[in-house]
Design a protein around this motif. Structure first.
Motif, PDB file in Angstrom:
ATOM      1  N   PHE B 173      29.143  36.694  45.927  1.00  0.00           N
ATOM      2  CA  PHE B 173      29.500  37.793  46.829  1.00  0.00           C
ATOM      3  C   PHE B 173      29.173  39.139  46.179  1.00  0.00           C
ATOM      4  O   PHE B 173      29.386  39.331  44.985  1.00  0.00           O
ATOM      5  CB  PHE B 173      30.995  37.737  47.171  1.00  0.00           C
ATOM      6  N   ASP B 175      29.702  42.609  44.870  1.00  0.00           N
ATOM      7  CA  ASP B 175      30.934  43.196  44.318  1.00  0.00           C
ATOM      8  C   ASP B 175      30.734  44.693  44.123  1.00  0.00           C
ATOM      9  O   ASP B 175      29.643  45.220  44.325  1.00  0.00           O
ATOM     10  CB  ASP B 175      31.280  42.512  42.989  1.00  0.00           C
ATOM     11  N   SER B 178      33.823  48.769  47.098  1.00  0.00           N
ATOM     12  CA  SER B 178      34.922  49.695  47.396  1.00  0.00           C
ATOM     13  C   SER B 178      35.448  50.334  46.121  1.00  0.00           C
ATOM     14  O   SER B 178      35.924  49.629  45.229  1.00  0.00           O
ATOM     15  CB  SER B 178      36.038  48.904  48.088  1.00  0.00           C
ATOM     16  N   MET B 253      38.245  36.436  33.209  1.00  0.00           N
ATOM     17  CA  MET B 253      38.553  35.441  34.243  1.00  0.00           C
ATOM     18  C   MET B 253      37.385  34.486  34.417  1.00  0.00           C
ATOM     19  O   MET B 253      36.307  34.885  34.887  1.00  0.00           O
ATOM     20  CB  MET B 253      38.846  36.153  35.568  1.00  0.00           C
ATOM     21  N   GLN B 255      35.307  31.726  36.248  1.00  0.00           N
ATOM     22  CA  GLN B 255      35.152  31.368  37.666  1.00  0.00           C
ATOM     23  C   GLN B 255      34.627  29.945  37.770  1.00  0.00           C
ATOM     24  O   GLN B 255      33.598  29.610  37.169  1.00  0.00           O
ATOM     25  CB  GLN B 255      34.192  32.341  38.355  1.00  0.00           C
ATOM     26  N   VAL B 282      37.331  35.912  50.963  1.00  0.00           N
ATOM     27  CA  VAL B 282      37.027  37.172  50.274  1.00  0.00           C
ATOM     28  C   VAL B 282      37.354  38.365  51.184  1.00  0.00           C
ATOM     29  O   VAL B 282      37.921  39.361  50.731  1.00  0.00           O
ATOM     30  CB  VAL B 282      35.542  37.218  49.839  1.00  0.00           C
ATOM     31  N   ARG B 284      34.791  39.692  52.941  1.00  0.00           N
ATOM     32  CA  ARG B 284      33.434  40.194  53.179  1.00  0.00           C
ATOM     33  C   ARG B 284      32.500  38.990  53.163  1.00  0.00           C
ATOM     34  O   ARG B 284      32.801  37.979  52.526  1.00  0.00           O
ATOM     35  CB  ARG B 284      33.009  41.170  52.078  1.00  0.00           C
ATOM     36  N   HIS B 325      41.161  38.187  49.905  1.00  0.00           N
ATOM     37  CA  HIS B 325      41.185  38.936  48.641  1.00  0.00           C
ATOM     38  C   HIS B 325      41.152  40.453  48.850  1.00  0.00           C
ATOM     39  O   HIS B 325      41.948  41.177  48.263  1.00  0.00           O
ATOM     40  CB  HIS B 325      40.015  38.484  47.765  1.00  0.00           C
ATOM     41  N   ASN B 330      43.693  45.626  48.589  1.00  0.00           N
ATOM     42  CA  ASN B 330      43.739  46.963  49.189  1.00  0.00           C
ATOM     43  C   ASN B 330      44.000  46.829  50.689  1.00  0.00           C
ATOM     44  O   ASN B 330      43.065  46.776  51.480  1.00  0.00           O
ATOM     45  CB  ASN B 330      42.422  47.706  48.934  1.00  0.00           C
ATOM     46  N   MET B 353      43.021  51.198  42.055  1.00  0.00           N
ATOM     47  CA  MET B 353      42.559  51.147  40.668  1.00  0.00           C
ATOM     48  C   MET B 353      41.054  51.367  40.637  1.00  0.00           C
ATOM     49  O   MET B 353      40.373  51.098  41.631  1.00  0.00           O
ATOM     50  CB  MET B 353      42.926  49.804  40.049  1.00  0.00           C
ATOM     51  N   ARG B 355      37.773  49.973  39.275  1.00  0.00           N
ATOM     52  CA  ARG B 355      37.317  48.724  38.657  1.00  0.00           C
ATOM     53  C   ARG B 355      36.014  48.946  37.910  1.00  0.00           C
ATOM     54  O   ARG B 355      35.135  49.658  38.401  1.00  0.00           O
ATOM     55  CB  ARG B 355      37.111  47.659  39.730  1.00  0.00           C
ATOM     56  N   PHE B 387      37.138  41.240  34.059  1.00  0.00           N
ATOM     57  CA  PHE B 387      37.742  42.205  34.985  1.00  0.00           C
ATOM     58  C   PHE B 387      38.321  43.361  34.179  1.00  0.00           C
ATOM     59  O   PHE B 387      39.078  43.158  33.233  1.00  0.00           O
ATOM     60  CB  PHE B 387      38.858  41.531  35.799  1.00  0.00           C
ATOM     61  N   VAL B 401      49.793  45.397  42.264  1.00  0.00           N
ATOM     62  CA  VAL B 401      48.825  44.663  43.092  1.00  0.00           C
ATOM     63  C   VAL B 401      48.814  43.189  42.696  1.00  0.00           C
ATOM     64  O   VAL B 401      48.881  42.288  43.536  1.00  0.00           O
ATOM     65  CB  VAL B 401      47.420  45.292  42.939  1.00  0.00           C
ATOM     66  N   VAL B 406      48.756  40.097  45.181  1.00  0.00           N
ATOM     67  CA  VAL B 406      47.866  38.973  44.870  1.00  0.00           C
ATOM     68  C   VAL B 406      48.652  37.663  44.757  1.00  0.00           C
ATOM     69  O   VAL B 406      48.301  36.660  45.370  1.00  0.00           O
ATOM     70  CB  VAL B 406      47.096  39.250  43.550  1.00  0.00           C
ATOM     71  N   ILE B 421      41.224  33.677  46.158  1.00  0.00           N
ATOM     72  CA  ILE B 421      40.177  33.757  45.135  1.00  0.00           C
ATOM     73  C   ILE B 421      40.780  33.815  43.733  1.00  0.00           C
ATOM     74  O   ILE B 421      40.374  33.081  42.843  1.00  0.00           O
ATOM     75  CB  ILE B 421      39.294  35.017  45.355  1.00  0.00           C
ATOM     76  N   THR B 454      39.815  30.604  39.783  1.00  0.00           N
ATOM     77  CA  THR B 454      39.614  31.424  38.577  1.00  0.00           C
ATOM     78  C   THR B 454      40.701  31.060  37.574  1.00  0.00           C
ATOM     79  O   THR B 454      41.795  30.652  37.960  1.00  0.00           O
ATOM     80  CB  THR B 454      39.727  32.933  38.886  1.00  0.00           C
TER      81      THR B 454
HETATM   82  C1  HEM Z   1      36.921  36.556  39.082  1.00  0.00           C
HETATM   83  C2  HEM Z   1      37.749  37.374  39.654  1.00  0.00           C
HETATM   84  C3  HEM Z   1      37.412  38.231  40.843  1.00  0.00           C
HETATM   85  C4  HEM Z   1      36.412  38.110  41.761  1.00  0.00           C
HETATM   86  C5  HEM Z   1      35.365  37.034  41.860  1.00  0.00           C
HETATM   87  C6  HEM Z   1      36.539  39.220  42.679  1.00  0.00           C
HETATM   88  C7  HEM Z   1      35.698  39.444  43.758  1.00  0.00           C
HETATM   89  C8  HEM Z   1      35.749  40.538  44.582  1.00  0.00           C
HETATM   90  C9  HEM Z   1      34.836  40.821  45.642  1.00  0.00           C
HETATM   91  C10 HEM Z   1      33.644  39.973  46.018  1.00  0.00           C
HETATM   92  C11 HEM Z   1      35.215  41.978  46.214  1.00  0.00           C
HETATM   93  C12 HEM Z   1      34.540  42.686  47.400  1.00  0.00           C
HETATM   94  C13 HEM Z   1      33.671  43.791  46.932  1.00  0.00           C
HETATM   95  C14 HEM Z   1      34.279  45.157  47.002  1.00  0.00           C
HETATM   96  O1  HEM Z   1      35.005  45.455  47.940  1.00  0.00           O
HETATM   97  O2  HEM Z   1      34.019  45.949  46.095  1.00  0.00           O
HETATM   98  C15 HEM Z   1      36.395  42.430  45.525  1.00  0.00           C
HETATM   99  C16 HEM Z   1      37.099  43.574  45.816  1.00  0.00           C
HETATM  100  C17 HEM Z   1      38.232  43.971  45.139  1.00  0.00           C
HETATM  101  N1  HEM Z   1      38.877  43.307  44.139  1.00  0.00           N
HETATM  102 FE1  HEM Z   1      38.289  41.603  43.289  1.00  0.00          FE
HETATM  103  N2  HEM Z   1      37.611  39.972  42.310  1.00  0.00           N
HETATM  104  C18 HEM Z   1      38.172  39.411  41.184  1.00  0.00           C
HETATM  105  C19 HEM Z   1      39.279  39.848  40.500  1.00  0.00           C
HETATM  106  C20 HEM Z   1      40.073  40.899  40.875  1.00  0.00           C
HETATM  107  C21 HEM Z   1      41.311  41.288  40.244  1.00  0.00           C
HETATM  108  C22 HEM Z   1      41.972  40.604  39.044  1.00  0.00           C
HETATM  109  C23 HEM Z   1      41.785  42.369  40.911  1.00  0.00           C
HETATM  110  C24 HEM Z   1      43.051  43.134  40.679  1.00  0.00           C
HETATM  111  C25 HEM Z   1      44.228  42.603  40.568  1.00  0.00           C
HETATM  112  C26 HEM Z   1      40.808  42.681  41.942  1.00  0.00           C
HETATM  113  C27 HEM Z   1      40.892  43.756  42.787  1.00  0.00           C
HETATM  114  C28 HEM Z   1      39.955  44.056  43.751  1.00  0.00           C
HETATM  115  C29 HEM Z   1      40.011  45.274  44.540  1.00  0.00           C
HETATM  116  C30 HEM Z   1      41.042  46.385  44.422  1.00  0.00           C
HETATM  117  C31 HEM Z   1      38.926  45.214  45.414  1.00  0.00           C
HETATM  118  C32 HEM Z   1      38.548  46.245  46.459  1.00  0.00           C
HETATM  119  C33 HEM Z   1      39.214  45.942  47.759  1.00  0.00           C
HETATM  120  C34 HEM Z   1      38.942  47.023  48.777  1.00  0.00           C
HETATM  121  O3  HEM Z   1      39.110  48.192  48.449  1.00  0.00           O
HETATM  122  O4  HEM Z   1      38.562  46.662  49.886  1.00  0.00           O
HETATM  123  N3  HEM Z   1      39.811  41.760  41.907  1.00  0.00           N
HETATM  124  N4  HEM Z   1      36.699  41.522  44.534  1.00  0.00           N
END
Ligand code: HEM
Lengths: 439, 477
Positions: B173, B175, B178, B253, B255, B282, B284, B325, B330, B353, B355, B387, B401, B406, B421, B454
């Protein structure tokens, strides 16, 4: 009869040197709970939550010592007298052992009805909130299994379901429920619906009526010369004048420089959060002396009464039950909440939106260490950090905490009820689609 | 019109480490190196030598970049005075692996620190080294190696990273779409299309969303003998050690890509529905397009779309499930427990946050095409995401969060669902968190027994100091 939720608060003073002994007792009972949860929930049939704790002495207005206390706070459904009997009969020995440590406990041995009288005599009024109004303890489990069974049945509808109209789906579900003997209760109307509402709303209706009558009388006085109209006409303006005057006095009091609470040590916070490990629901008790000045005590007392009047309409997210009350001639504010998840998350609910921060200020700005305000609700500097510090600084360890169930969040409880309410109710297709989402 | 004082604030870019404001995206090779000091005096000398080499946000590095982050144990090892150490926030002092933090983060069972590769015992510091190519990175690493070994510093772990095709993560996917926009970085914040955030949410020493200075570590004024540090904005007796720094949360993490796609396949009638199901999890499509805007099929023109909410278009989660996710991490303008869009938006904004993570390990298939991943056999290679997020308040932002959105299985009125996820999925006598619920007509679909896709393999809370703060740490005796 009703299924309105209520709060009972019983309190007695305690000599400080006995605090640790009483804490020990309460902690022992807490351990028992782990083993006898089922016995508790079958014996305390109308009780949702019980918080039982000791409160250390606190200082009011920098000089007056407020006594140490024992506090027992329950959330229950049904009548107060049957709740008291339930407590006295199931927890009699424990209640006697703990309250017996207070000088306020009678010398002579109490039988069950004596204990009920004692608890009643030592109970004080509180402003109570419930987030899952009118659901009885029995309903909690029944509505959960109703939804689970219907969901299971719904899996069979899935294949052809997309083509079946909402109306047909609803009919099928209703027929299914009617045909299950164990779900027969769900096909009937929910009892006490109207009487619950009337009982909760009549004080507000009365208050509104008096104010309205006063306003109308005020106008009529211009045309008619009747004594009763003249008396009535006074009520509304006097209420407004008194409130206005109190507001002015409060504003003057708000100019007293803000004294922040000393921050709670990391150790103490750890002690509190170590008890917050329940999977869904946890409890928080915050007890603080008020800021100095009699106006705070009066203002808070009036506010709590008014909040009580509108409790039917109040909404606090993620909270199962909460209460606010004043103790020690209004010099202490007590707040307890039974809420979903952890206090670290829950406390944010209060300050993360402007509107919520204002609502909270209406009550908490009167408590020592909580943020300074202007005109009661307007923030001054560092509102959020002072608020969070205030909550932690005055959070108490609740030595004994019982919950009827540990599995369903308040949102789960409400959805289960919405599903049940929808059964056998007339709805259009859009409404049915929305209703089906509660499954 | 009087300008908003927050908007007029100028960020001190030459005192901020570069990674906080940039992703160093053009430096596609990177390694994160974990170390332990072995001698406090040598450690301070090491910092003195390192400070001028640290990349600041005022630079736009074209070749290499280096950043440093320290743990609480690391700073304690430098013998920073007790009042300074005490001034850090509790969760940072306790560290990610303290018993209560494990509970909050859901690091239990398979994810418990005892099963991690690193982090159960905290490292002292981390260097993050970036290069425009593998060769440039190697050169930079050689220099770093020479520097650390000449100061008796022990290398604990090397965590290489590798950018993947089309900025995707290993499940395939897109990433890093946002991202919260920092208001002070915009020329005309009042014309911003997106929601903007005051710098204090992510950088200490500036005002945050509550119009307060974010809580930060401090130094009693008398202890800053060389006058390295700026004054504290709220207390004249203190110096601000936090200014231009932040907290950095690191979670390695792993996967389970094969298991992930096999699970989707087992629950679906064909590959397309397997991909649709994964996308529901996810929020998206693999190309990044949001389900809320294009629920039926991916729409490449929307692959970077981020201007959407849930309140108007998808309250019930029929397009993007409430438990997905992106909706958990968010919730944007719709929190199920709130009664208005405005309140939801205000509340959700308090838990954002920045990222900065990067993937590690080889891709399961080179172009990360889900259809190929579904059919490919397990290769038993380790891969995942390093991460990284940056926040000024670990508890309010990251931990909130992770805990409340989560891992809390009751999020949004759900019953037994953790994040599909990244949630910790299990079932014991007190909790069941391994379901995923898909609202649909006529009756919601519930997937059960989700395995953990994960696994946490390491992690720590770091302080990511400003340059002056780093100088103070190097100088103090
Ligand atoms: C292997 C672990 C993870 C994978 C595969 C993953 C994958 C993704 C994907 C595909 C997106 C969508 C892309 C985007 O909106 O930018 C996303 C968004 C996001 N992820 Fe993760 N993520 C992981 C871990 C985490 C963790 C540990 C956190 C925090 C606790 C986190 C927080 C977020 C946030 C805040 C967004 C943006 C959501 C939004 O604003 O719409 N992610 N992640």
């Amino acid at each position: 009869m009703s299924t309105i939720h209520k709060g009972l608060t019983v309190t007695v003073t305690l000599d400080e040197e006995k605090i640790s002994y009483v804490n020990g007792l309460l902690m022992e009972y807490r351990k028992d709970l782990k083993i006898y949860q089922e016995k508790f929930s079958t014996s305390l049939r109308g009780t949702f939550f019980l918080s039982w704790l000791t409160l250390p002495a606190q200082v009011y207005a920098e000089k007056e010592k407020l006594p140490a206390r024992i506090l027992l706070m329950s959330s229950y459904v049904g009548s107060q007298s049957s709740h008291l009997r339930e407590l006295a009969s199931f927890l009699g020995p424990q209640l006697k052992q703990v309250f017996g440590q207070s000088r306020e406990y009678p010398e002579k041995e109490l039988d069950e009805s004596g204990l009920v009288d004692f608890l009643k005599a030592k109970s004080i009024p509180n402003t109570f909130y419930s987030g899952f109004k009118f659901i009885s303890t029995e309903d909690v489990n029944r509505e959960k299994s109703l939804k689970a069974e219907v969901w299971q049945y719904g899996q069979g509808l899935d294949g052809a379901g997309k083509r079946t109209s909402p109306r047909e789906i609803k009919e099928k579900i209703e027929t299914f429920v009617r045909n299950q003997p164990q779900l027969a209760w769900a096909a009937k109307k929910i009892p006490y619906g109207l009487s619950n509402k009337i009982q909760m709303l009549w004080p507000l209706a009365l208050f509104g009526l008096i104010m309205l009558a006063s306003l109308i009388s005020l106008i009529l006085c211009l045309f008619l010369d009747l004594l009763i109209l003249k008396i009535l006409a006074f009520i509304f303006p006097i209420f407004i004048l008194v409130m206005g005057f109190l507001f002015l006095l409060l504003r003057l009091n708000e100019n007293i420089p803000h004294s922040p609470s000393p921050e709670l040590s990391d150790e103490k916070v750890r002690e509190i959060v170590a008890l917050e490990t329940n999977p869904v629901i946890n409890e928080m008790t915050v007890i603080a002396p008020l800021k100095k000045g009699w106006i705070r005590r009066i203002f808070l007392a009036i506010t709590l009464k008014l909040v009580g009047l509108v409790a039917y309409f109040a909404y606090i997210p993620t909270v199962h039950t909460a209460r606010w009350l004043q103790m020690d001639r209004g010099k202490r504010l007590v707040f307890i909440a039974n809420f979903d998840n952890l206090s670290e998350a829950y406390a944010h609910d209060f300050v993360d939106s402007e509107r919520r921060a204002m609502n909270m200020a209406v009550i908490f700005s009167h408590a020592f260490g909580f943020p300074a305000t202007r005109w009661l609700i307007h923030k001054q500097y560092n509102h959020r950090s002072n608020y969070m510090k205030g909550v932690r600084a005055h959070q108490k360890v609740t030595q004994f905490w019982y919950a009827f169930q540990h599995e369903l969040s308040v949102e789960n409880l409400k959805r289960n009820r919405t599903f049940r309410e929808g059964l056998n109710k007339k709805m259009n297709d859009a409404e049915i689609r929305e209703w089906l989402l509660t499954l | 019109m009087v300008a908003n004082p927050i908007d007029m604030t100028v960020l001190e870019k030459d005192d901020i480490q570069g990674l906080l404001l940039r992703g160093h995206g053009q430096l596609s090779s990177a390694s994160y190196l974990l170390y332990a000091f072995t001698n406090p005096a040598k450690a301070r000398h090491f910092l003195q030598v390192l400070v001028p080499k640290v990349t600041t946000a005022a630079e736009k590095p074209e070749d290499t970049a280096i950043q440093i982050a320290l743990t609480y144990d690391g700073m304690a090892y430098l013998n920073l005075p007790d009042p300074v150490m005490q001034s850090f926030c509790r969760e940072f002092k306790e560290g990610m692996t303290a018993a209560h933090r494990q509970f909050i983060l859901g690091d239990t069972g398979e994810n418990a620190p005892k099963n991690w590769n690193w982090g159960e015992k905290s490292p002292h510091f981390m260097l993050m080294v970036f290069g425009k190519s593998p060769e440039a990175l190697q050169l930079a690493l050689a220099e770093v190696n020479a520097l650390t070994s000449s100061h008796g510093i022990t290398a604990l772990h090397v965590l290489p990273t590798g950018m993947l095709h089309n900025r995707k993560e290993h499940f395939g996917f897109r990433d890093d779409i946002s991202r919260p926009v920092i208001r002070e970085l915009l020329k005309n914040p009042e014309n911003a299309q997106e929601e903007t955030f005051p710098a204090g949410e992510f950088i200490m020493g500036y005002k945050n969303l509550y119009e307060e200075y974010a809580s930060c570590p401090t130094v009693p004024a008398a202890m800053d003998k060389k006058g390295d540090l700026p004054p504290h904005p709220d207390d004249s007796n203190l110096k601000d050690l936090g200014k231009n720094g932040t907290y950095l949360v690191f979670r390695q993490m792993e996967q389970k890509v094969h298991a992930f796609w096999q699970y989707m396949k087992a629950q679906s009638k064909d590959n397309q529905s397997a991909i649709a199901l994964a996308s529901k999890m996810v929020g998206r499509w693999p190309d990044g397009s949001p389900l809320t805007l294009c629920p039926a099929r991916p729409t490449p023109s929307l692959s970077e779309a981020n201007d959407f909410g849930f309140w108007q278009d998808d309250k019930a989660g029929l397009k993007c499930p409430i438990g997905s996710h992106i909706r958990r991490t968010n919730p944007r303008d719709h929190l199920v427990t709130e009664t208005s869009q405005k309140d939801s938006t205000e509340m959700a904004a308090k838990h954002r946050m920045i990222r900065k993570g990067r993937p590690y390990g080889p891709p399961f298939v080179p172009d990360l095409n889900p259809e190929k991943m579904i059919t490919r056999k397990e290769d038993n290679q380790e891969r995942g995401l390093h991460f990284i997020c940056m926040v000024t308040d670990i508890r309010r932002q990251f931990e909130f969060v992770q805990n409340n959105w989560v891992n809390f299985h009751k999020f949004g009125g759900l019953e037994h669902d953790a994040d599909p996820i990244i949630g910790n999925h299990y079932h014991n006598e007190s909790r069941k968190t391994d379901e995923f619920s898909l609202p649909q007509y006529p009756v919601r679909r519930k997937l059960d027994q989700l395995p953990n896709f994960t696994l946490i393999k390491g992690g720590a809370y770091f302080f990511f100091p400003g340059i002056k703060a780093l100088q103070y740490m190097a100088d103090h005796d």
